[in-house]
Design a protein around this motif. Structure first.
Motif, short mmCIF file in Angstrom:
data_model
loop_
_atom_site.label_atom_id
_atom_site.label_comp_id
_atom_site.label_asym_id
_atom_site.label_seq_id
_atom_site.Cartn_x
_atom_site.Cartn_y
_atom_site.Cartn_z
N TYR A 158 -81.67 -10.75 51.22
CA TYR A 158 -83.11 -11.00 51.34
C TYR A 158 -83.37 -12.37 51.97
O TYR A 158 -84.16 -12.49 52.91
CB TYR A 158 -83.78 -10.91 49.97
CG TYR A 158 -85.27 -11.21 50.05
CD1 TYR A 158 -86.19 -10.20 50.27
CD2 TYR A 158 -85.75 -12.52 49.92
CE1 TYR A 158 -87.55 -10.47 50.36
CE2 TYR A 158 -87.10 -12.81 50.02
CZ TYR A 158 -87.99 -11.77 50.24
OH TYR A 158 -89.33 -12.06 50.35
N THR A 159 -82.74 -13.41 51.43
CA THR A 159 -83.00 -14.76 51.94
C THR A 159 -82.48 -14.93 53.37
O THR A 159 -83.06 -15.69 54.15
CB THR A 159 -82.37 -15.83 51.03
OG1 THR A 159 -80.98 -15.55 50.86
CG2 THR A 159 -83.04 -15.83 49.67
N ASN A 197 -85.05 -16.29 55.94
CA ASN A 197 -84.83 -17.58 56.60
C ASN A 197 -84.55 -17.45 58.09
O ASN A 197 -84.90 -18.34 58.87
CB ASN A 197 -83.67 -18.32 55.93
CG ASN A 197 -83.97 -18.72 54.51
OD1 ASN A 197 -85.12 -18.87 54.12
ND2 ASN A 197 -82.93 -18.86 53.70
N THR A 198 -83.91 -16.35 58.50
CA THR A 198 -83.45 -16.24 59.88
C THR A 198 -84.47 -15.58 60.80
O THR A 198 -84.70 -16.05 61.91
CB THR A 198 -82.13 -15.46 59.94
OG1 THR A 198 -81.16 -16.09 59.12
CG2 THR A 198 -81.62 -15.38 61.37
N PHE A 199 -85.07 -14.51 60.35
CA PHE A 199 -85.80 -13.66 61.28
C PHE A 199 -87.32 -13.68 61.16
O PHE A 199 -88.01 -13.28 62.10
CB PHE A 199 -85.32 -12.21 61.15
CG PHE A 199 -83.89 -12.03 61.55
CD1 PHE A 199 -83.48 -12.22 62.86
CD2 PHE A 199 -82.93 -11.69 60.61
CE1 PHE A 199 -82.16 -12.08 63.24
CE2 PHE A 199 -81.60 -11.52 60.97
CZ PHE A 199 -81.21 -11.71 62.28
N ARG A 242 -91.24 -13.17 47.48
CA ARG A 242 -90.55 -14.28 46.83
C ARG A 242 -90.73 -14.23 45.31
O ARG A 242 -89.82 -14.59 44.56
CB ARG A 242 -91.06 -15.62 47.37
CG ARG A 242 -90.83 -15.87 48.84
CD ARG A 242 -89.39 -15.94 49.25
NE ARG A 242 -88.61 -16.90 48.51
CZ ARG A 242 -87.42 -17.35 48.90
NH1 ARG A 242 -86.91 -16.95 50.06
NH2 ARG A 242 -86.73 -18.19 48.16
N ALA A 243 -91.89 -13.79 44.85
CA ALA A 243 -92.11 -13.67 43.40
C ALA A 243 -91.18 -12.63 42.79
O ALA A 243 -90.60 -12.84 41.72
CB ALA A 243 -93.57 -13.32 43.12
N TYR A 266 -71.98 -15.92 50.02
CA TYR A 266 -71.74 -16.29 51.41
C TYR A 266 -71.01 -15.19 52.17
O TYR A 266 -71.32 -14.93 53.34
CB TYR A 266 -70.95 -17.60 51.49
CG TYR A 266 -71.83 -18.81 51.26
CD1 TYR A 266 -72.86 -19.12 52.13
CD2 TYR A 266 -71.63 -19.64 50.16
CE1 TYR A 266 -73.67 -20.22 51.92
CE2 TYR A 266 -72.43 -20.74 49.94
CZ TYR A 266 -73.45 -21.03 50.83
OH TYR A 266 -74.26 -22.12 50.61
N ILE A 267 -70.05 -14.54 51.52
CA ILE A 267 -69.33 -13.46 52.20
C ILE A 267 -70.27 -12.31 52.54
O ILE A 267 -70.30 -11.82 53.67
CB ILE A 267 -68.16 -12.96 51.33
CG1 ILE A 267 -67.06 -14.03 51.25
CG2 ILE A 267 -67.58 -11.66 51.88
CD1 ILE A 267 -65.96 -13.70 50.27
N SER A 268 -71.05 -11.88 51.55
CA SER A 268 -71.95 -10.76 51.78
C SER A 268 -73.07 -11.14 52.75
O SER A 268 -73.45 -10.35 53.62
CB SER A 268 -72.54 -10.27 50.46
OG SER A 268 -73.22 -11.31 49.78
N GLY A 269 -73.61 -12.36 52.59
CA GLY A 269 -74.66 -12.80 53.50
C GLY A 269 -74.18 -12.90 54.93
O GLY A 269 -74.85 -12.44 55.87
#
Length: 523
Positions: free
Chosen positions: A44-45, A49-51, A148-149, A184-187
């Motif tokens: 999700y983040t 954050n990226t797109f 976000r909630a 980090y691996i999954s993201g």
């Protein structure tokens, strides 16, 4: 005023409640089950954050400053709901414990909100977008605030569960190490799939016929978001199922006579500031998250326009992050066991601050190969590896430090408040992170002056220079302030061992008094 049905008698605890064993050893399965939950948040983040910024600015054509404002409102709302959910989670009483009910419920509205963010109504887009800036802004703001909630409804109880599963310093470090490594691996893996799969190649943009990278074309987003929603649901529910067997051994909610009012809510948040080490954590995080907000907003623009990287190469930058961050996260508890938490945290933060801006600064000084030179990619990959390794190393250290502070607080106050401390940290961090997003949006719109429908390779050199200046030295200044503040942290291992012994002595005394009371009652 806010009121919640939490009015009960102080001092009474739920039947069969137990304390988490101070030296309880956790199985590998428990650590992996806890860590897999981070996949949902990472996906999700990562999308958030990226797109979001490049999608709404270059695809939907919303003003960058309004995008930054919408994200800031969502993050401020998130900052408020973080400690609110933490307090409610700390007080929650059910047959499934304090944390697990949230893990089961939250993912459903979370994925609905995510889908709506990336699917604004047709009447707000296209030729009418310029006249519908307010409508697009309200749509983005509403669904990002809700999203976000709902993420908070999961993430805060999840982190609090990690602080509750074991009080042993090394076990807790390993637990958060697994959580950070899997995150980090999954993201990074999902980011690689997004760039190399869903955004592979170029597309003919329907609105103007220009040949552009796929991340600048609307039709590439639908399949990606559907896949992300499925991954989020599966990961969070797997975490809930995999850690459920520990529910009988977790600390149950203590009953309290106080209702949770708005005044009491903020009093709880700011009560954490009484701990001097926690104040340092929060103030350092304030400046670090400002830098993070700027970095996360600008990174996709830097890769697309500043470096002019095709999506396949952007994918490799994300993929190199997975083993680097995982290595940092896995080494962190080992290094902290040998050198203690503070030196590892400071080293990690210094590396993060350096690598976040290094290659951009070198390009501004003319010290890197030109775009499309094969040698450039090696510099970018090495820099990405150093950045994510430092980030993984530091994330585990900071989360573990907060766990130690929770122990310190329990010794002082006689109550465990993992949810409050982890969420209060998120409250202050996200408030500053939101400012970083707003600042980056304003800079893109009014300093960089990035036009709508921009095509990589066709931007003026001065636009690119201003973009690099914002993503490099301007962003790096906030990170340096954070490093200076964190250097004042002072809760060494020796003091934490004293705290754990004090908690153990208190528990033994309480158990002895309970046994004596039962003996007297039998007589």
């Amino acid at each position: 005023m806010l009121f919640f049905n939490l009015e009960v008698t102080r001092g009474e605890t739920i039947k069969n409640s137990q304390h988490t064993p101070v030296d309880g050893k956790l199985s590998l399965g428990t650590k992996l089950a806890f860590g897999i939950g981070a996949t949902g948040e990472a996906v999700y983040t990562g999308l958030f954050n990226t797109f979001i910024t490049i999608y709404y600015n270059q695809v939907v054509e919303l003003n960058n400053a309004l995008i930054g404002l919408a994200i800031m409102l969502a993050m401020i709302g998130d900052a408020i709901t973080d400690p609110l959910v933490g307090i409610i989670s700390d007080r929650w009483r059910s047959s499934r414990g304090r944390r697990h009910p949230f893990l089961w419920v939250a993912p459903i509205p979370l994925v609905i909100a995510l889908w709506c963010v990336f699917n604004p109504p047709e009447f707000l887009q296209g030729a009418s977008a310029e006249d519908n800036q307010l409508g697009l802004f309200l749509w983005l703001a509403a669904w990002t605030i809700l999203g976000r909630a709902f993420l908070t409804l999961y993430s805060v109880p999840h982190l609090a569960l990690g602080g509750e599963l074991s009080k042993n310093q090394f076990q807790r470090s390993q637990l958060f190490s697994a959580n950070t490594a899997i995150a980090y691996i999954s993201g990074a893996s999902f980011a690689f799939i997004a760039w190399a799969g869903f955004f592979a190649g170029e597309r003919i943009r329907a609105s103007d016929g220009a040949v552009v990278p796929a991340q600048l074309a609307a039709e590439a987003y639908g399949p990606l978001i559907m896949t992300a929603c499925a991954v989020i649901l599966i990961a969070i529910w797997a975490c809930a199922a995999g850690t459920s067997r520990h529910i009988p051994n977790l600390t149950s909610a203590q009953r309290t006579e106080n209702r949770l009012t708005l005044k009491h809510f903020f009093a709880q948040i700011f009560s954490t500031l009484k701990n001097p080490n926690y104040r340092i954590i929060l103030l350092g995080f304030f400046f670090f998250m400002i830098a993070s907000g700027i970095y996360d907003t600008l990174n996709v623009f830097i890769n697309t326009y500043f470096w002019q990287l095709p999506s396949e190469k952007i994918a490799w930058l994300g993929l190199i992050a997975a083993p680097s961050a995982a290595l940092g996260a896995l080494l962190s508890p080992i290094l902290m066991r040998r050198f203690d938490r503070k030196p590892i945290m400071l080293t990690a933060l210094a590396g993060t601050a350096l690598f976040a801006q290094l290659v951009v600064n070198l390009r501004l000084m003319g010290l890197l190969p030109e775009n499309h030179d094969p040698q450039l990619m090696y510099y970018l990959l090495a820099n990405a590896a150093g950045f994510t390794f430092s980030l993984g190393l530091g994330t585990v250290a900071v989360l573990s430090m907060i766990g130690d502070i929770v122990d310190d607080n329990e010794l002082a106050k006689g109550v465990r408040e993992e949810g409050l401390f982890y969420s209060a940290r998120a409250f202050f961090a996200k408030a500053s992170y939101s400012f970083g997003h707003l600042f980056a949006g304003i800079m893109l719109e009014y300093f960089v002056r990035l036009p709508f429908k921009a095509v990589p390779g066709e931007l003026d050199a001065d636009v690119l220079f201003r973009m690099g200046l914002t993503a490099g030295p301007i962003m790096g200044l906030a990170a340096v302030f954070s490093l200076l503040i964190y250097s004042r942290y002072n809760l060494p291992r020796s003091r934490h061992e004293e705290i754990l012994q004090g908690l153990k002595d208190r528990l033994e005394k309480k158990d002895k008094e309970h046994d004596n009371a039962q003996s007297i009652a039998k007589e």
